[in-house]
Each structure stands twice: as structure tokens, then as C-alpha cells.
Design a protein around this motif. Structure first.
Motif, PDB file in Angstrom:
ATOM      1  N   ARG A   1       0.794  -1.263   0.001  1.00  0.00           N
ATOM      2  CA  ARG A   1       0.000  -0.214   0.021  1.00  0.00           C
ATOM      3  C   ARG A   1       0.828   1.278   0.151  1.00  0.00           C
ATOM      4  O   ARG A   1       1.982   1.008   0.047  1.00  0.00           O
ATOM      5  CB  ARG A   1      -0.962  -0.035   1.225  1.00  0.00           C
ATOM      6  CG  ARG A   1      -0.329  -0.116   2.535  1.00  0.00           C
ATOM      7  CD  ARG A   1      -1.215   0.142   3.818  1.00  0.00           C
ATOM      8  NE  ARG A   1      -2.235   0.986   3.479  1.00  0.00           N
ATOM      9  CZ  ARG A   1      -3.371   1.267   3.071  1.00  0.00           C
ATOM     10  NH1 ARG A   1      -4.167   0.104   3.069  1.00  0.00           N
ATOM     11  NH2 ARG A   1      -4.179   2.517   3.182  1.00  0.00           N
ATOM     12  N   ALA A   2       0.293   2.413  -0.325  1.00  0.00           N
ATOM     13  CA  ALA A   2       1.159   3.465  -0.322  1.00  0.00           C
ATOM     14  C   ALA A   2       1.567   4.282   1.034  1.00  0.00           C
ATOM     15  O   ALA A   2       2.301   5.017   1.165  1.00  0.00           O
ATOM     16  CB  ALA A   2       0.609   4.507  -1.101  1.00  0.00           C
ATOM     17  N   ASP A   3       0.597   3.924   2.164  1.00  0.00           N
ATOM     18  CA  ASP A   3       1.000   4.516   3.266  1.00  0.00           C
ATOM     19  C   ASP A   3       0.601   3.441   4.321  1.00  0.00           C
ATOM     20  O   ASP A   3       0.005   2.454   4.405  1.00  0.00           O
ATOM     21  CB  ASP A   3       0.070   5.810   3.326  1.00  0.00           C
ATOM     22  CG  ASP A   3      -1.347   5.453   3.170  1.00  0.00           C
ATOM     23  OD1 ASP A   3      -1.767   4.498   3.101  1.00  0.00           O
ATOM     24  OD2 ASP A   3      -2.243   6.612   2.956  1.00  0.00           O
TER      25      ASP A   3
ATOM     26  N   HIS B   1      -3.676  -7.683   6.079  1.00  0.00           N
ATOM     27  CA  HIS B   1      -2.967  -6.692   6.859  1.00  0.00           C
ATOM     28  C   HIS B   1      -1.585  -6.776   6.698  1.00  0.00           C
ATOM     29  O   HIS B   1      -0.908  -5.699   7.490  1.00  0.00           O
ATOM     30  CB  HIS B   1      -3.536  -6.391   7.947  1.00  0.00           C
ATOM     31  CG  HIS B   1      -5.159  -6.261   8.096  1.00  0.00           C
ATOM     32  ND1 HIS B   1      -5.814  -5.220   7.628  1.00  0.00           N
ATOM     33  CD2 HIS B   1      -6.080  -7.094   8.856  1.00  0.00           C
ATOM     34  CE1 HIS B   1      -7.159  -5.529   7.729  1.00  0.00           C
ATOM     35  NE2 HIS B   1      -7.209  -6.482   8.442  1.00  0.00           N
ATOM     36  N   ASP B   2      -0.942  -7.424   5.945  1.00  0.00           N
ATOM     37  CA  ASP B   2       0.483  -7.397   5.704  1.00  0.00           C
ATOM     38  C   ASP B   2       0.859  -6.489   4.656  1.00  0.00           C
ATOM     39  O   ASP B   2       0.300  -6.360   3.580  1.00  0.00           O
ATOM     40  CB  ASP B   2       0.919  -8.753   5.171  1.00  0.00           C
ATOM     41  CG  ASP B   2       0.821 -10.131   6.108  1.00  0.00           C
ATOM     42  OD1 ASP B   2       0.484  -9.870   7.052  1.00  0.00           O
ATOM     43  OD2 ASP B   2       0.937 -11.131   5.490  1.00  0.00           O
ATOM     44  N   HIS B   3       1.379  -5.199   5.241  1.00  0.00           N
ATOM     45  CA  HIS B   3       1.779  -3.999   4.385  1.00  0.00           C
ATOM     46  C   HIS B   3       3.032  -3.963   3.842  1.00  0.00           C
ATOM     47  O   HIS B   3       3.224  -3.330   2.926  1.00  0.00           O
ATOM     48  CB  HIS B   3       1.485  -2.882   5.318  1.00  0.00           C
ATOM     49  CG  HIS B   3      -0.145  -3.024   5.794  1.00  0.00           C
ATOM     50  ND1 HIS B   3      -1.239  -3.223   4.799  1.00  0.00           N
ATOM     51  CD2 HIS B   3      -0.632  -2.523   6.858  1.00  0.00           C
ATOM     52  CE1 HIS B   3      -2.470  -3.145   5.663  1.00  0.00           C
ATOM     53  NE2 HIS B   3      -1.988  -2.907   6.987  1.00  0.00           N
TER      54      HIS B   3
ATOM     55  N   ASN C   1       2.747  -6.283   9.809  1.00  0.00           N
ATOM     56  CA  ASN C   1       1.191  -6.454   9.754  1.00  0.00           C
ATOM     57  C   ASN C   1       0.666  -5.317  10.572  1.00  0.00           C
ATOM     58  O   ASN C   1       1.078  -5.468  11.907  1.00  0.00           O
ATOM     59  CB  ASN C   1       0.622  -7.902  10.213  1.00  0.00           C
ATOM     60  CG  ASN C   1      -0.652  -8.261  10.237  1.00  0.00           C
ATOM     61  OD1 ASN C   1      -1.105  -7.510  11.253  1.00  0.00           O
ATOM     62  ND2 ASN C   1      -1.014  -8.997   9.173  1.00  0.00           N
ATOM     63  N   ASP C   2      -0.215  -4.619  10.277  1.00  0.00           N
ATOM     64  CA  ASP C   2      -0.780  -3.561  10.738  1.00  0.00           C
ATOM     65  C   ASP C   2      -2.161  -3.431  10.753  1.00  0.00           C
ATOM     66  O   ASP C   2      -2.612  -3.020   9.846  1.00  0.00           O
ATOM     67  CB  ASP C   2      -0.042  -2.401  10.929  1.00  0.00           C
ATOM     68  CG  ASP C   2      -0.435  -1.343  11.904  1.00  0.00           C
ATOM     69  OD1 ASP C   2      -1.426  -1.496  12.473  1.00  0.00           O
ATOM     70  OD2 ASP C   2       0.367  -0.471  11.921  1.00  0.00           O
TER      71      ASP C   2
END
Length: 293
Positions: free
Chosen positions: A30-32, A104-106, A120-121
Motif C-alpha cells: 500500500r502507499a501509506d 493486513h500484511d503491508h 502487519n498492522d
């Protein structure tokens, strides 16, 4: 939010995997997070060696080859997951804590030793920044942060000097990150109980004439160190989202003497009092009115 013992536990879990390894590739899904990733974040880390992994307050700080610091904050629900390879290069166990939904693995760091470290968050309150190494003490994230409560920086003399003349409640002073770095609500409640000090008393009362340390300052210093050391040894405290890099949970919450124990008997031998709860600055404070003065 993870407190100092939880962050230190994560650091110790990541250190043997990341330190000395090169980041071959950084995968951003993701970008952020809380903030956008720095410009060219992945490219600036590629083929760079992680030279050290430390902690400052509640920040994880990786020293990256090329005089760059990778600063990471876990936010409310951030966690790191580690996947390693066996000696033959086959994928090993993937350690995923309960509730660690792969959706949620970013961020995924692919390392030269074959390990894969995934951030992960669920709530995305964590963040990652790149900071020039020369700004280790002057960057806005770090400028003004107080002394570390572990190591040799905190002693009774220093604590008394920091609190001398302060009318703020003792608990508020302990939570002031400009004075002491990384102390959070849970462990401050526990340390004050062990030291027998009321959370509402003025912070300056633990300093004597000229800011000299009192016996109360010595008790409080010992209590802070003991609580943090025991919490780290137990792997921190698991209250909501927090878990270790290997998926296991912390156990120090089972040793809480006051936190979350409103109405329970005081754990101090011979006290006979009960744990009470008050609200200070919008946060719950747990203490024993009978033995904390």
C-alpha cells in the motif's frame, strides 16, 4: 499501544534475523500507513545492510548502510512476522500471531539470509520513516526525548533532579516523554505501587533540598527498573493486539499487582487495602490508597 517492554521484546526478536543481513527487496503493498512512505522508500533500502537494530523510547531504529536510519513505530496494532528458511533453503515455519490477518500484511522485507520479515498492522497507526543518521538526536521524532529508563542513565540522583520543584502529579511526570523515554501507563502504575507512592502526589516531593534524592526516589528508581526488566523477561504484556515476532504472547499481565485489578485485594503483604481506580488526564490509574502515600 505497545509500551517499552513490548517494543524491546520485538527488537530482540528481530535483531538476530535482521542485523547483518542485506535488504534485497522491500515490498510495499500500500502507499501509506499512518503517514505516506518516504519517497523512493523501497529503492533507498535495496541492497543495503542492516548494521544494527536499536530502540529509542518506543521507536525501533535500524542503522542502514549508507548513513540512513529506518525508524519504525508499531502504533496500536503493528507487529512483525518472521519467515525463515532451513539449511537447504526450504521455507521454514511462518510465525503468525493469532489475529494476524494476512490482508493486513503491508510491508515485506526480503533479506539476504533467506528470511522474510513482514509488517502487519490492522489499524495502520504505525509508520516507517527514513532519517539521515546525522539527525539521530536532532530529528523532530527524537529531539526532546528524555533519558532511557533502562541502562545507566536513570538513577535516583537523576530522577530527583528531573522532578525537583515540579507540582505535576507523580504519575504525569513519569509519563512525560521529555523527562523519561518510553514509560507508559501500565508500567507506571505498577512501579508506583511497588514503590509505595501515590500517583497524585506532587512529583517534586521525591526530591530533597537542592534536588537531592530521597529514599522515595531510590525506591521509585528501583521499582521502575524491576518492573521493566521483569516485563521484558516475561515477553511484555498482551492486552489486545500485541504479540511477539514468533507469534507467542506476553505474560507479564499475569503479574500485574494493580493494573486492571480495581476492587481486588492489594498484593502488598500485610496491607489489607483494595485496588482503586481514578482517571488522570483521561487515562485510568490503578493504585492502592492504603499503602501508596
Amino acid at each position: 499501544m505497545p509500551e517499552l517492554p513490548e517494543v524491546e521484546t520485538v527488537r530482540r526478536g528481530l535483531e538476530p534475523v535482521m542485523t547483518g543481513a542485506r535488504i534485497m527487496r522491500t515490498e510495499l503493498r500500500r502507499a501509506d500507513l499512518r503517514f505516506p512512505f518516504p519517497e523512493r522508500f523501497a529503492q533507498r533500502l535495496q541492497e543495503r545492510t542492516v548494521q544494527a537494530l536499536s530502540r529509542r523510547a518506543k521507536y525501533l531504529v535500524a542503522d542502514i548502510e549508507g548513513d540512513v536510519l529506518l525508524v519504525m513505530h508499531l502504533g496500536m496494532s503493528g507487529r512483525f512476522l518472521i519467515e525463515t528458511q532451513d539449511a537447504a533453503g526450504r521455507p521454514g515455519a511462518f510465525h503468525r500471531p493469532a489475529g494476524g490477518n494476512p490482508a493486513h500484511d503491508h510491508v515485506v522485507f526480503h533479506l539476504s539470509n533467506g528470511a522474510r520479515v513482514t509488517y502487519n498492522d490492522t489499524r495502520r497507526f504505525g509508520f516507517m520513516l527514513l532519517v539521515p543518521a546525522r539527525e539521530r538526536e536532532t530529528h523532530p521524532l527524537f529531539r526532546g526525548i528524555g533519558i532511557e529508563p533502562l541502562g545507566n542513565a536513570l538513577d535516583a540522583e537523576t530522577l530527583a533532579r528531573l522532578f525537583a520543584g515540579k507540582r505535576a502529579p507523580l504519575k504525569a511526570a513519569l509519563l512525560d516523554q521529555r523527562l523519561i523515554a518510553g514509560l507508559g501507563n501500565i508500567y507506571v502504575c505498577e512501579a508506583l505501587h511497588r514503590a509505595g507512592l501515590a500517583p497524585e502526589r506532587a512529583a517534586g516531593t521525591i526530591a530533597g533540598d537542592g534536588g537531592a534524592p530521597t529514599e522515595e526516589a531510590r525506591r521509585l528508581t528501583r521499582a521502575i527498573r524491576d518492573v521493566l526488566d521483569e516485563a521484558i523477561a516475561a515477553g511484555g504484556s498482551t492486552l489486545r493486539d500485541y504479540a511477539h515476532t514468533d507469534g507467542s504472547l506476553g505474560y507479564f499481565q499475569h503479574a500485574f499487582r494493580v493494573y486492571g485489578r480495581e476492587g481486588a485485594p492489594c498484593a502488598t503483604p500485610g496491607c489489607g487495602g483494595s485496588v482503586a481506580r481514578i482517571v488522570q488526564s483521561g487515562r485510568s490509574t490503578f493504585f492502592c490508597p492504603a499503602c501508596q502515600r
